[in-house]
Design a protein around this motif. Structure first.
Motif, PDB file in Angstrom:
ATOM      1  N   UNK A  47       0.842  -1.208   0.000  1.00 26.63           N
ATOM      2  CA  UNK A  47       0.000   0.000   0.000  1.00 26.63           C
ATOM      3  C   UNK A  47       0.871   1.250   0.000  1.00 26.63           C
ATOM      4  N   UNK A  48       1.934   1.265   0.806  1.00 30.74           N
ATOM      5  CA  UNK A  48       2.848   2.414   0.818  1.00 30.74           C
ATOM      6  C   UNK A  48       3.463   2.633  -0.559  1.00 30.74           C
ATOM      7  N   UNK A  49       3.883   1.532  -1.213  1.00 33.31           N
ATOM      8  CA  UNK A  49       4.461   1.642  -2.552  1.00 33.31           C
ATOM      9  C   UNK A  49       3.467   2.199  -3.559  1.00 33.31           C
ATOM     10  N   UNK A  50       2.238   1.750  -3.480  1.00 33.10           N
ATOM     11  CA  UNK A  50       1.203   2.235  -4.404  1.00 33.10           C
ATOM     12  C   UNK A  50       0.916   3.705  -4.149  1.00 33.10           C
ATOM     13  N   UNK A  51       0.876   4.103  -2.879  1.00 24.85           N
ATOM     14  CA  UNK A  51       0.625   5.521  -2.567  1.00 24.85           C
ATOM     15  C   UNK A  51       1.736   6.406  -3.130  1.00 24.85           C
ATOM     16  N   UNK A  52       2.977   5.938  -3.092  1.00 25.25           N
ATOM     17  CA  UNK A  52       4.085   6.697  -3.682  1.00 25.25           C
ATOM     18  C   UNK A  52       3.923   6.800  -5.192  1.00 25.25           C
ATOM     19  N   UNK A  53       3.480   5.690  -5.828  1.00 23.50           N
ATOM     20  CA  UNK A  53       3.252   5.718  -7.276  1.00 23.50           C
ATOM     21  C   UNK A  53       2.139   6.706  -7.619  1.00 23.50           C
ATOM     22  N   UNK A  54       1.107   6.745  -6.794  1.00 22.16           N
ATOM     23  CA  UNK A  54       0.000   7.678  -7.022  1.00 22.16           C
ATOM     24  C   UNK A  54       0.506   9.119  -6.937  1.00 22.16           C
ATOM     25  N   UNK A  55       1.309   9.411  -5.922  1.00 19.98           N
ATOM     26  CA  UNK A  55       1.860  10.762  -5.762  1.00 19.98           C
ATOM     27  C   UNK A  55       2.713  11.153  -6.963  1.00 19.98           C
ATOM     28  N   UNK A  56       3.567  10.218  -7.439  1.00 18.54           N
ATOM     29  CA  UNK A  56       4.408  10.509  -8.605  1.00 18.54           C
ATOM     30  C   UNK A  56       3.558  10.739  -9.850  1.00 18.54           C
ATOM     31  N   UNK A  57       2.519   9.913 -10.033  1.00 18.72           N
ATOM     32  CA  UNK A  57       1.648  10.061 -11.210  1.00 18.72           C
ATOM     33  C   UNK A  57       0.888  11.381 -11.154  1.00 18.72           C
ATOM     34  N   UNK A  58       0.460  11.790  -9.981  1.00 17.16           N
ATOM     35  CA  UNK A  58      -0.240  13.083  -9.852  1.00 17.16           C
ATOM     36  C   UNK A  58       0.705  14.250 -10.120  1.00 17.16           C
ATOM     37  N   UNK A  59       1.928  14.143  -9.633  1.00 15.75           N
ATOM     38  CA  UNK A  59       2.910  15.196  -9.899  1.00 15.75           C
ATOM     39  C   UNK A  59       3.204  15.276 -11.396  1.00 15.75           C
ATOM     40  N   UNK A  60       3.322  14.128 -12.028  1.00 10.13           N
ATOM     41  CA  UNK A  60       3.558  14.089 -13.470  1.00 10.13           C
ATOM     42  C   UNK A  60       2.368  14.681 -14.219  1.00 10.13           C
ATOM     43  N   UNK A  61       1.147  14.340 -13.801  1.00  7.94           N
ATOM     44  CA  UNK A  61      -0.066  14.838 -14.466  1.00  7.94           C
ATOM     45  C   UNK A  61      -0.133  16.360 -14.404  1.00  7.94           C
ATOM     46  N   UNK A  62       0.334  16.929 -13.305  1.00  2.98           N
ATOM     47  CA  UNK A  62       0.306  18.386 -13.160  1.00  2.98           C
ATOM     48  C   UNK A  62       1.226  19.061 -14.169  1.00  2.98           C
ATOM     49  N   UNK A  63       2.270  18.371 -14.593  1.00  2.00           N
ATOM     50  CA  UNK A  63       3.234  18.949 -15.529  1.00  2.00           C
ATOM     51  C   UNK A  63       2.928  18.637 -16.985  1.00  2.00           C
ATOM     52  N   UNK A  64       1.994  17.755 -17.243  1.00  2.00           N
ATOM     53  CA  UNK A  64       1.712  17.340 -18.617  1.00  2.00           C
ATOM     54  C   UNK A  64       0.660  18.234 -19.264  1.00  2.00           C
ATOM     55  N   UNK A  65       0.791  18.361 -20.579  1.00  2.00           N
ATOM     56  CA  UNK A  65      -0.202  19.111 -21.345  1.00  2.00           C
ATOM     57  C   UNK A  65      -1.507  18.312 -21.415  1.00  2.00           C
ATOM     58  N   UNK A  66      -1.388  16.973 -21.557  1.00  2.00           N
ATOM     59  CA  UNK A  66      -2.550  16.086 -21.564  1.00  2.00           C
ATOM     60  C   UNK A  66      -2.395  15.108 -20.386  1.00  2.00           C
ATOM     61  N   UNK A  67      -3.007  15.406 -19.237  1.00  2.00           N
ATOM     62  CA  UNK A  67      -2.810  14.582 -18.039  1.00  2.00           C
ATOM     63  C   UNK A  67      -3.678  13.316 -17.991  1.00  2.00           C
ATOM     64  N   UNK A  68      -4.538  13.116 -18.988  1.00  2.00           N
ATOM     65  CA  UNK A  68      -5.477  11.991 -18.936  1.00  2.00           C
ATOM     66  C   UNK A  68      -4.801  10.630 -18.752  1.00  2.00           C
ATOM     67  N   UNK A  69      -3.737  10.292 -19.485  1.00  2.00           N
ATOM     68  CA  UNK A  69      -3.110   8.981 -19.263  1.00  2.00           C
ATOM     69  C   UNK A  69      -2.582   8.822 -17.833  1.00  2.00           C
TER      70      UNK A  69
END
Length: 186
Positions: A47-69
């Protein structure tokens, strides 16, 4: 039929007050559940590992022009995290039931069995049969020698609730025992 009912009730009273019965129930309660600590620790790490992946994906989405993926990946990870969290909750419930069962003492077992006997003594036969249906798994009668074997199933979910104010739903603890009634009168 009345003779069998009386014989079974008599044996039930003898068994429920016998020291060896109480000790056998207590032994089964204390060894009733496996240790889930290693599985709980592994799930917490996942669960801790997945939460870290979620945080990284959200940070990446904030920087992307198309955050949908990236957001779809977050949704997938969140579903996985929720599934693991539910499994962890089940293991925590089982661990709480195990701890509660381990804390039950011989006087606790006697108190519950005495309460059951008082209920049986205070009720009409139809109600008594309902009460003991929770305690007796099955009764086998040998028509040749007129012996009757009683197979007990003492479900102690309510004992766990007594031992732990929060209770432990979803994790039944059962102790089993056999007793024999000899020479049932006709």
């Amino acid at each position: 039929r009345d003779a069998v009912d009386r014989a079974v009730l008599g044996q039930l009273r003898r068994e429920l007050t016998a020291d060896r019965f109480v000790r056998a129930v207590l032994r089964q309660l204390h060894r009733s559940a496996p240790d889930h600590s290693a599985a709980s620790t592994a799930l917490r790490r996942k669960i801790d590992g997945i939460e870290k992946q979620i945080q990284r994906a959200l940070a990446l989405a904030a920087d992307l022009e198309n955050p949908k993926p990236a957001l779809r990946r977050v949704d997938t990870l969140e579903i996985e995290r929720e599934t693991l969290a539910a499994e962890l909750a089940d293991l925590d419930t089982a661990a709480a039931a195990q701890a509660a069962a381990a804390s039950i003492t011989e006087p606790d077992v006697r108190a519950v069995l005495d309460q059951l006997l008082r209920q049986i003594d205070a009720e009409e036969m139809a109600t008594v049969k309902d009460l003991i249906a929770e305690t007796i798994e099955r009764i086998t009668l040998d028509p040749v020698d007129l012996t009757c074997k009683i197979h007990y199933r003492v479900a102690v979910d309510r004992w766990v609730t007594m031992a732990s104010p929060r209770g432990c739903r979803g994790y039944p603890i059962t102790a089993r025992w056999q007793g024999v009634v000899r020479h049932i009168a006709r």
